[in-house]
Design an enzyme around this catalytic site. Structure first.
Site, PDB file in Angstrom:
ATOM      1  N   ASP A  17      -2.523   0.041   0.658  1.00 32.55           N
ATOM      2  CA  ASP A  17      -1.492  -0.255  -0.336  1.00 32.55           C
ATOM      3  C   ASP A  17      -1.991   0.279  -1.680  1.00 32.55           C
ATOM      4  OD1 ASP A  17      -3.471  -1.947  -1.319  1.00 32.55           O
ATOM      5  OD2 ASP A  17      -2.310  -3.777  -1.125  1.00 32.55           O
ATOM      6  N   ASP A  72      -2.673  -1.272  -5.581  1.00 29.63           N
ATOM      7  CA  ASP A  72      -2.714  -2.514  -6.359  1.00 29.63           C
ATOM      8  C   ASP A  72      -2.683  -2.195  -7.854  1.00 29.63           C
ATOM      9  OD1 ASP A  72      -3.526  -4.393  -4.006  1.00 29.63           O
ATOM     10  OD2 ASP A  72      -4.996  -2.768  -3.930  1.00 29.63           O
ATOM     11  N   ASP A  99       1.180  -3.862  -4.556  1.00 36.14           N
ATOM     12  CA  ASP A  99       0.943  -5.214  -5.079  1.00 36.14           C
ATOM     13  C   ASP A  99       0.879  -5.154  -6.594  1.00 36.14           C
ATOM     14  OD1 ASP A  99       0.730  -6.234  -2.522  1.00 36.14           O
ATOM     15  OD2 ASP A  99      -1.460  -6.289  -2.511  1.00 36.14           O
TER      16      ASP A  99
END
Ligand code: TTP
Ligand code: MN
Ligand code: MN
Ligand code: MN
Length: 366
Positions: free
Chosen positions: A205, A207, A290
Protein backbone atom coordinates in the site's frame (compact mmCIF):
# COMPACT_ATOMS: atom_id res chain seq x y z
CA UNK A 1 43.67 -14.95 19.03
CA UNK A 2 42.67 -13.07 22.16
CA UNK A 3 42.28 -9.66 20.60
CA UNK A 4 40.34 -7.78 23.31
CA UNK A 5 38.76 -5.38 20.84
CA UNK A 6 37.34 -8.21 18.73
CA UNK A 7 34.43 -8.81 21.04
CA UNK A 8 33.21 -5.21 21.31
CA UNK A 9 33.72 -4.80 17.58
CA UNK A 10 31.34 -7.65 16.77
CA UNK A 11 28.87 -6.93 19.57
CA UNK A 12 25.49 -6.45 17.98
CA UNK A 13 22.59 -5.19 20.10
CA UNK A 14 19.65 -7.52 20.72
CA UNK A 15 17.42 -4.46 20.13
CA UNK A 16 16.57 -3.64 16.50
CA UNK A 17 16.49 0.07 17.42
CA UNK A 18 20.26 -0.14 18.14
CA UNK A 19 21.07 -1.69 14.76
CA UNK A 20 21.17 -0.08 11.31
CA UNK A 21 19.22 -2.26 8.88
CA UNK A 22 19.01 -1.10 5.27
CA UNK A 23 17.06 -2.73 2.42
CA UNK A 24 20.34 -4.33 1.38
CA UNK A 25 19.83 -7.79 2.91
CA UNK A 26 22.84 -10.06 2.30
CA UNK A 27 21.20 -13.02 4.03
CA UNK A 28 17.85 -13.28 2.24
CA UNK A 29 18.15 -17.05 1.82
CA UNK A 30 18.23 -17.38 5.64
CA UNK A 31 15.80 -14.60 6.55
CA UNK A 32 13.14 -15.81 4.07
CA UNK A 33 13.31 -19.28 5.64
CA UNK A 34 13.13 -17.95 9.22
CA UNK A 35 10.18 -15.72 8.29
CA UNK A 36 8.26 -18.68 6.84
CA UNK A 37 8.72 -20.45 10.19
CA UNK A 38 7.53 -17.31 12.01
CA UNK A 39 4.51 -16.85 9.74
CA UNK A 40 3.51 -20.50 10.13
CA UNK A 41 3.53 -20.09 13.92
CA UNK A 42 1.49 -16.87 13.66
CA UNK A 43 -1.12 -18.73 11.57
CA UNK A 44 -1.41 -21.13 14.52
CA UNK A 45 -1.77 -18.26 17.02
CA UNK A 46 1.70 -18.82 18.52
CA UNK A 47 2.91 -15.21 18.64
CA UNK A 48 5.58 -15.80 21.26
CA UNK A 49 7.58 -18.51 19.47
CA UNK A 50 7.11 -16.72 16.13
CA UNK A 51 8.77 -13.61 17.55
CA UNK A 52 11.96 -15.59 18.23
CA UNK A 53 12.24 -16.41 14.50
CA UNK A 54 11.37 -12.80 13.53
CA UNK A 55 14.13 -11.49 15.83
CA UNK A 56 16.65 -14.00 14.47
CA UNK A 57 15.79 -12.95 10.89
CA UNK A 58 16.10 -9.29 11.83
CA UNK A 59 19.60 -9.75 13.28
CA UNK A 60 20.73 -11.44 10.03
CA UNK A 61 19.25 -8.56 7.98
CA UNK A 62 21.62 -6.14 9.73
CA UNK A 63 24.81 -8.08 8.87
CA UNK A 64 27.23 -6.45 6.38
CA UNK A 65 27.79 -9.70 4.45
CA UNK A 66 26.33 -13.16 3.83
CA UNK A 67 26.91 -15.86 6.44
CA UNK A 68 29.25 -18.55 5.17
CA UNK A 69 29.85 -20.66 8.29
CA UNK A 70 27.74 -21.44 11.34
CA UNK A 71 30.59 -20.27 13.61
CA UNK A 72 29.94 -16.70 12.43
CA UNK A 73 26.62 -16.81 14.33
CA UNK A 74 28.39 -17.60 17.62
CA UNK A 75 28.35 -14.06 18.98
CA UNK A 76 25.11 -12.89 17.38
CA UNK A 77 22.19 -12.06 19.70
CA UNK A 78 18.65 -13.47 19.34
CA UNK A 79 19.74 -16.67 17.57
CA UNK A 80 18.27 -19.64 19.41
CA UNK A 81 18.92 -23.34 18.95
CA UNK A 82 16.14 -23.68 16.34
CA UNK A 83 17.23 -20.71 14.25
CA UNK A 84 20.84 -21.92 14.27
CA UNK A 85 19.79 -25.39 13.15
CA UNK A 86 17.88 -23.88 10.23
CA UNK A 87 20.88 -21.72 9.28
CA UNK A 88 23.20 -24.71 9.50
CA UNK A 89 20.97 -26.83 7.25
CA UNK A 90 20.73 -24.04 4.66
CA UNK A 91 24.51 -23.50 4.68
CA UNK A 92 25.02 -27.22 4.16
CA UNK A 93 22.18 -28.19 1.78
CA UNK A 94 20.89 -24.90 0.39
CA UNK A 95 17.45 -25.25 1.99
CA UNK A 96 15.70 -26.25 5.20
CA UNK A 97 13.59 -29.42 5.12
CA UNK A 98 11.18 -28.01 7.72
CA UNK A 99 10.66 -24.85 5.67
CA UNK A 100 10.11 -26.88 2.48
CA UNK A 101 7.57 -28.98 4.36
CA UNK A 102 5.68 -25.86 5.51
CA UNK A 103 5.72 -24.34 2.01
CA UNK A 104 4.00 -27.51 0.74
CA UNK A 105 1.61 -27.76 3.68
CA UNK A 106 -2.06 -27.38 2.72
CA UNK A 107 -2.95 -25.47 5.86
CA UNK A 108 -0.04 -22.99 5.48
CA UNK A 109 -0.78 -22.47 1.77
CA UNK A 110 -4.49 -21.92 2.37
CA UNK A 111 -3.93 -19.54 5.31
CA UNK A 112 -1.41 -17.61 3.20
CA UNK A 113 -3.88 -17.36 0.32
CA UNK A 114 -6.87 -16.29 2.44
CA UNK A 115 -4.95 -13.76 4.54
CA UNK A 116 -3.66 -12.12 1.35
CA UNK A 117 -7.18 -10.67 0.93
CA UNK A 118 -7.68 -7.11 2.26
CA UNK A 119 -9.81 -7.39 5.43
CA UNK A 120 -9.10 -11.09 6.02
CA UNK A 121 -6.90 -11.79 9.04
CA UNK A 122 -5.60 -15.04 10.52
CA UNK A 123 -8.83 -15.66 12.49
CA UNK A 124 -11.11 -15.46 9.46
CA UNK A 125 -8.65 -17.49 7.36
CA UNK A 126 -8.58 -20.15 10.04
CA UNK A 127 -12.37 -20.35 10.27
CA UNK A 128 -12.65 -20.74 6.49
CA UNK A 129 -9.92 -23.39 6.47
CA UNK A 130 -11.67 -25.30 9.28
CA UNK A 131 -14.90 -25.29 7.26
CA UNK A 132 -12.98 -27.17 4.56
CA UNK A 133 -12.63 -24.20 2.21
CA UNK A 134 -9.42 -24.15 0.14
CA UNK A 135 -9.91 -21.64 -2.68
CA UNK A 136 -11.45 -18.19 -3.28
CA UNK A 137 -14.07 -19.84 -5.46
CA UNK A 138 -15.12 -22.13 -2.62
CA UNK A 139 -15.24 -19.20 -0.16
CA UNK A 140 -17.34 -17.06 -2.51
CA UNK A 141 -19.76 -19.95 -3.18
CA UNK A 142 -20.13 -21.00 0.47
CA UNK A 143 -23.58 -19.90 1.75
CA UNK A 144 -22.45 -19.77 5.40
CA UNK A 145 -19.68 -17.24 4.62
CA UNK A 146 -20.74 -13.64 5.26
CA UNK A 147 -18.20 -11.14 3.93
CA UNK A 148 -17.98 -7.73 5.56
CA UNK A 149 -17.61 -4.53 3.50
CA UNK A 150 -13.80 -4.56 3.67
CA UNK A 151 -13.55 -8.22 2.60
CA UNK A 152 -16.04 -7.64 -0.23
CA UNK A 153 -13.79 -4.86 -1.54
CA UNK A 154 -10.76 -7.11 -0.93
CA UNK A 155 -12.16 -9.78 -3.28
CA UNK A 156 -13.54 -7.28 -5.79
CA UNK A 157 -10.14 -5.60 -6.30
CA UNK A 158 -7.97 -8.61 -5.43
CA UNK A 159 -6.09 -8.81 -8.72
CA UNK A 160 -5.03 -5.14 -8.57
CA UNK A 161 -4.27 -4.72 -4.88
CA UNK A 162 -2.33 -7.99 -4.58
CA UNK A 163 0.12 -6.56 -7.15
CA UNK A 164 2.96 -4.61 -5.52
CA UNK A 165 2.81 -0.82 -5.73
CA UNK A 166 5.95 0.72 -7.25
CA UNK A 167 7.81 3.80 -6.03
CA UNK A 168 6.71 5.61 -9.24
CA UNK A 169 3.07 4.80 -8.46
CA UNK A 170 3.59 5.96 -4.86
CA UNK A 171 4.92 9.33 -6.14
CA UNK A 172 1.94 9.70 -8.48
CA UNK A 173 -0.39 9.04 -5.54
CA UNK A 174 1.43 11.59 -3.40
CA UNK A 175 0.58 14.29 -5.96
CA UNK A 176 -3.10 13.26 -5.90
CA UNK A 177 -3.26 13.19 -2.08
CA UNK A 178 -1.35 16.47 -1.79
CA UNK A 179 -3.65 18.21 -4.25
CA UNK A 180 -6.72 17.05 -2.31
CA UNK A 181 -5.29 17.96 1.10
CA UNK A 182 -4.17 21.44 -0.02
CA UNK A 183 -7.53 22.15 -1.65
CA UNK A 184 -9.12 21.51 1.75
CA UNK A 185 -6.47 23.29 3.81
CA UNK A 186 -3.64 25.18 2.05
CA UNK A 187 -1.44 25.17 5.16
CA UNK A 188 -1.55 21.36 5.59
CA UNK A 189 1.32 19.17 4.35
CA UNK A 190 1.57 15.54 3.23
CA UNK A 191 4.52 13.19 3.80
CA UNK A 192 5.01 9.63 2.66
CA UNK A 193 5.58 7.20 5.52
CA UNK A 194 5.56 3.38 5.97
CA UNK A 195 7.76 1.17 3.79
CA UNK A 196 8.40 3.77 1.07
CA UNK A 197 9.88 6.16 3.66
CA UNK A 198 12.24 3.30 4.61
CA UNK A 199 13.43 3.15 1.02
CA UNK A 200 11.46 0.12 -0.18
CA UNK A 201 11.04 -0.10 -3.96
CA UNK A 202 7.64 -1.81 -3.69
CA UNK A 203 4.85 -1.85 -1.11
CA UNK A 204 1.49 -3.48 -0.47
CA UNK A 205 0.00 0.00 0.00
CA UNK A 206 1.10 3.65 0.23
CA UNK A 207 1.02 5.34 3.66
CA UNK A 208 0.67 9.12 4.07
CA UNK A 209 0.77 11.29 7.18
CA UNK A 210 -0.94 14.68 7.13
CA UNK A 211 0.25 17.63 9.19
CA UNK A 212 -2.37 20.25 10.05
CA UNK A 213 -1.33 23.41 11.87
CA UNK A 214 -4.80 24.12 13.33
CA UNK A 215 -5.72 21.94 16.29
CA UNK A 216 -8.86 19.81 16.07
CA UNK A 217 -8.99 19.79 12.23
CA UNK A 218 -7.80 16.18 11.88
CA UNK A 219 -11.20 14.49 11.37
CA UNK A 220 -12.56 17.30 9.18
CA UNK A 221 -9.59 17.26 6.81
CA UNK A 222 -9.79 13.50 6.21
CA UNK A 223 -13.56 13.55 5.60
CA UNK A 224 -13.11 16.44 3.16
CA UNK A 225 -10.29 14.61 1.34
CA UNK A 226 -12.50 11.50 1.04
CA UNK A 227 -15.36 13.63 -0.32
CA UNK A 228 -13.01 15.14 -2.87
CA UNK A 229 -11.81 11.71 -4.06
CA UNK A 230 -15.47 10.71 -4.35
CA UNK A 231 -16.31 13.73 -6.49
CA UNK A 232 -13.27 13.00 -8.68
CA UNK A 233 -14.65 9.48 -9.17
CA UNK A 234 -11.40 7.86 -7.95
CA UNK A 235 -12.65 6.45 -4.63
CA UNK A 236 -13.29 2.69 -4.76
CA UNK A 237 -13.43 1.98 -1.02
CA UNK A 238 -13.10 3.98 2.17
CA UNK A 239 -13.05 3.10 5.85
CA UNK A 240 -12.77 6.29 7.89
CA UNK A 241 -11.94 5.98 11.59
CA UNK A 242 -12.44 9.18 13.51
CA UNK A 243 -10.04 10.21 16.24
CA UNK A 244 -10.48 8.60 19.66
CA UNK A 245 -7.38 10.33 20.91
CA UNK A 246 -7.28 11.29 24.59
CA UNK A 247 -4.47 13.61 25.67
CA UNK A 248 -4.43 12.26 29.22
CA UNK A 249 -3.95 8.65 28.19
CA UNK A 250 -0.76 6.82 29.15
CA UNK A 251 1.02 4.85 26.43
CA UNK A 252 -0.46 1.43 25.77
CA UNK A 253 1.50 -1.59 26.91
CA UNK A 254 0.13 -3.70 24.11
CA UNK A 255 2.00 -3.27 20.86
CA UNK A 256 -0.70 -4.59 18.54
CA UNK A 257 -3.24 -1.95 19.55
CA UNK A 258 -4.09 0.44 16.74
CA UNK A 259 -3.46 4.08 17.51
CA UNK A 260 -6.21 6.59 18.26
CA UNK A 261 -5.57 9.07 15.47
CA UNK A 262 -7.99 10.09 12.78
CA UNK A 263 -7.21 7.77 9.86
CA UNK A 264 -8.63 6.11 6.77
CA UNK A 265 -7.98 2.94 4.81
CA UNK A 266 -8.75 3.56 1.15
CA UNK A 267 -8.75 1.92 -2.26
CA UNK A 268 -8.06 4.51 -4.94
CA UNK A 269 -8.15 4.45 -8.75
CA UNK A 270 -4.71 5.32 -10.08
CA UNK A 271 -4.48 6.28 -13.77
CA UNK A 272 -1.97 4.17 -15.69
CA UNK A 273 0.74 6.18 -17.38
CA UNK A 274 1.23 4.32 -20.66
CA UNK A 275 -0.45 1.12 -21.71
CA UNK A 276 -4.15 0.76 -20.99
CA UNK A 277 -5.55 -2.54 -19.85
CA UNK A 278 -7.36 -3.32 -23.10
CA UNK A 279 -8.80 -6.59 -21.87
CA UNK A 280 -10.33 -5.00 -18.79
CA UNK A 281 -11.21 -1.91 -20.78
CA UNK A 282 -9.89 0.49 -18.20
CA UNK A 283 -7.01 2.93 -17.90
CA UNK A 284 -6.56 2.66 -14.12
CA UNK A 285 -5.50 0.24 -11.42
CA UNK A 286 -6.77 -0.02 -7.84
CA UNK A 287 -4.25 0.84 -5.08
CA UNK A 288 -4.47 0.61 -1.28
CA UNK A 289 -3.77 3.92 0.47
CA UNK A 290 -3.62 4.71 4.21
CA UNK A 291 -3.95 8.27 5.52
CA UNK A 292 -3.33 9.34 9.13
CA UNK A 293 -3.82 12.83 10.56
CA UNK A 294 -2.39 13.31 14.08
CA UNK A 295 -2.65 16.55 16.08
CA UNK A 296 0.38 18.79 15.40
CA UNK A 297 2.04 18.30 18.80
CA UNK A 298 1.89 14.51 18.29
CA UNK A 299 3.32 14.52 14.77
CA UNK A 300 6.80 13.20 15.68
CA UNK A 301 5.44 10.21 17.64
CA UNK A 302 2.94 9.38 14.89
CA UNK A 303 5.58 9.67 12.13
CA UNK A 304 7.97 7.44 14.08
CA UNK A 305 5.20 4.89 14.69
CA UNK A 306 3.95 4.81 11.09
CA UNK A 307 7.42 4.55 9.53
CA UNK A 308 7.99 1.00 10.86
CA UNK A 309 9.26 -1.59 10.37
CA UNK A 310 6.99 -3.49 12.73
CA UNK A 311 9.94 -5.15 14.48
CA UNK A 312 11.80 -1.84 14.73
CA UNK A 313 8.74 -0.26 16.43
CA UNK A 314 8.33 -3.23 18.74
CA UNK A 315 11.96 -3.04 19.86
CA UNK A 316 11.86 0.75 20.32
CA UNK A 317 9.02 0.29 22.81
CA UNK A 318 10.64 -2.70 24.49
CA UNK A 319 13.96 -0.84 24.77
CA UNK A 320 12.21 2.25 26.22
CA UNK A 321 10.39 0.17 28.83
CA UNK A 322 13.12 -2.30 29.85
CA UNK A 323 16.27 -0.20 29.46
CA UNK A 324 14.98 3.32 30.20
CA UNK A 325 11.85 2.93 32.37
CA UNK A 326 9.87 4.89 29.77
CA UNK A 327 6.65 4.09 27.94
CA UNK A 328 6.53 4.82 24.21
CA UNK A 329 3.68 4.47 21.74
CA UNK A 330 2.37 6.28 18.63
CA UNK A 331 1.04 9.14 20.78
CA UNK A 332 3.57 9.92 23.47
CA UNK A 333 6.66 9.13 25.54
CA UNK A 334 6.20 8.87 29.30
CA UNK A 335 8.92 8.75 31.95
CA UNK A 336 7.85 6.47 34.81
CA UNK A 337 10.61 7.75 37.14
CA UNK A 338 9.49 11.38 37.03
CA UNK A 339 5.84 10.78 36.04
CA UNK A 340 6.19 13.21 33.17
CA UNK A 341 5.46 13.22 29.45
CA UNK A 342 8.51 14.02 27.33
CA UNK A 343 7.74 16.49 24.53
CA UNK A 344 9.14 15.99 21.01
CA UNK A 345 8.95 18.03 17.82
CA UNK A 346 11.05 15.65 15.74
CA UNK A 347 11.95 11.96 15.64
CA UNK A 348 15.48 12.99 16.67
CA UNK A 349 14.01 14.37 19.94
CA UNK A 350 12.46 10.98 20.71
CA UNK A 351 15.68 9.05 20.06
CA UNK A 352 17.54 11.60 22.22
CA UNK A 353 15.04 11.21 25.11
CA UNK A 354 15.71 7.46 24.92
CA UNK A 355 19.48 7.90 24.85
CA UNK A 356 19.64 6.21 21.46
CA UNK A 357 21.74 7.12 18.44
CA UNK A 358 19.48 8.44 15.71
CA UNK A 359 18.56 5.76 13.18
CA UNK A 360 17.57 7.12 9.74
CA UNK A 361 14.27 5.85 8.26
CA UNK A 362 16.12 3.79 5.60
CA UNK A 363 18.06 2.10 8.42
CA UNK A 364 14.86 0.89 10.13
CA UNK A 365 14.21 -2.14 7.89
CA UNK A 366 14.66 -4.49 10.84
P1 TTP B 1 2.08 -1.11 6.72
O1 TTP B 1 1.61 -0.22 5.63
O2 TTP B 1 1.20 -2.26 7.05
O3 TTP B 1 3.53 -1.73 6.42
P2 TTP B 1 4.79 -1.16 5.62
O4 TTP B 1 4.48 0.15 4.99
O5 TTP B 1 5.94 -1.21 6.54
O6 TTP B 1 5.02 -2.27 4.51
P3 TTP B 1 4.23 -2.45 3.12
O7 TTP B 1 5.22 -2.07 2.07
O8 TTP B 1 3.87 -3.90 3.06
O9 TTP B 1 3.04 -1.57 3.13
O10 TTP B 1 2.27 -0.29 8.06
C1 TTP B 1 3.10 0.85 8.15
C2 TTP B 1 3.26 1.24 9.59
O11 TTP B 1 2.07 1.79 10.12
C3 TTP B 1 3.61 0.05 10.49
O12 TTP B 1 4.83 0.33 11.18
C4 TTP B 1 2.48 -0.01 11.48
C5 TTP B 1 1.93 1.38 11.44
N1 TTP B 1 0.53 1.53 11.88
C6 TTP B 1 0.31 2.12 13.10
O13 TTP B 1 1.27 2.48 13.79
N2 TTP B 1 -0.97 2.31 13.53
C7 TTP B 1 -2.05 1.91 12.81
O14 TTP B 1 -3.19 2.09 13.26
C8 TTP B 1 -1.80 1.28 11.53
C9 TTP B 1 -2.94 0.81 10.69
C10 TTP B 1 -0.50 1.12 11.11
MN1 MN C 1 26.01 -3.96 1.85
MN1 MN D 1 2.69 0.40 3.86
MN1 MN E 1 -0.41 0.76 5.61
Amino acid sequence: RTNPSAKTESALSPYACQRRTTMDNHNKIFTDALEVLAENLEFGGNQGPSLAFRRAASVLKSLPAALKHLQETQHLPCLGEHSRAVIEEIIEYGSSSRVEEILNDERYRTMKLFSSVFGVGPKTSESWFCRGLRSFEQVLNEPSVRLNRMQTAGFLFYEDISKPVSRTEASALKIIVEEAVISVNPSATVSITGGFRRGKEFGHDVDFIIKTPEAGQEDAILTAVIERFKSQNILLYSDFQESTFDLRQLPTHCFEAMDHYSKCFLIIKLKREQETDARAGRDWRAVRVDLVAPPLERFAYALLGWTGSTLFERDLRRFARLERGKLLDNHTLYDKATNTFLPANTEEDIFAHLGLEYIEPWQRNA
